[in-house]
Design a protein around this motif. Sequence first.
Motif, mmCIF file in Angstrom:
data_model
loop_
_atom_site.group_PDB
_atom_site.id
_atom_site.type_symbol
_atom_site.label_atom_id
_atom_site.label_comp_id
_atom_site.label_asym_id
_atom_site.label_seq_id
_atom_site.Cartn_x
_atom_site.Cartn_y
_atom_site.Cartn_z
ATOM 1 N N ASN A 242 0.807 -1.216 0.000
ATOM 2 C CA ASN A 242 0.000 0.000 0.000
ATOM 3 C C ASN A 242 0.851 1.283 0.000
ATOM 4 N N HIS A 243 1.998 1.241 -0.648
ATOM 5 C CA HIS A 243 2.854 2.416 -0.746
ATOM 6 C C HIS A 243 2.321 3.359 -1.822
ATOM 7 N N THR B 22 -0.311 6.817 4.944
ATOM 8 C CA THR B 22 0.436 5.599 5.254
ATOM 9 C C THR B 22 1.489 5.812 6.332
#
Length: 165
Positions: free
Chosen positions: A52-53, A112
């Motif tokens: 999920n970068h 994030t």
Amino acid sequence: MELAIVPIVEEHIDGFGHSLDTIARERRWLGAFEGFTPDFTHEFVTGMIEKNHPFFVVLDGETVVGWVFIHPARLPVSAHVGDLVMGLLKDYRGQGLGTKLIQVAIEKAKITGLMRVELQVFPHNTAAIALYEKVGFRHEGTRAKAAKLDEGYVDMLMMAIWLGD
């Protein structure tokens, strides 16, 4: 021209690889002079997606014409830091897409948990430097003669932005 900025998905991997290769072969803007192997590209992109970068592409219809990603640092003491890399095909530069790409990537970086985003840029890339300054990146130093281009050794400018308070 129907342009959209979207999170990268596996269907975009080949297009990303092609656009990266095209920009790299200009031999002026990136640290590589050609794209990476399809296997390496697939592994890198799928890893970024799974973790999920921040990784976005610009699509013109179904064609990838640009991209941005922020790759988090590997060391635990720098877990709050990411490196930004971006590129746009020549015909899509100077239209405000770079600003939009960086903005969506930075918003995702905040979500994030990244607090600092760094990048390196060649001094001759004045358009990119102006873009980075416009969105809040600050100059932090110069790596003298850190790269070798066709014209010889060139410096790399280090820039960063703090995403915290």
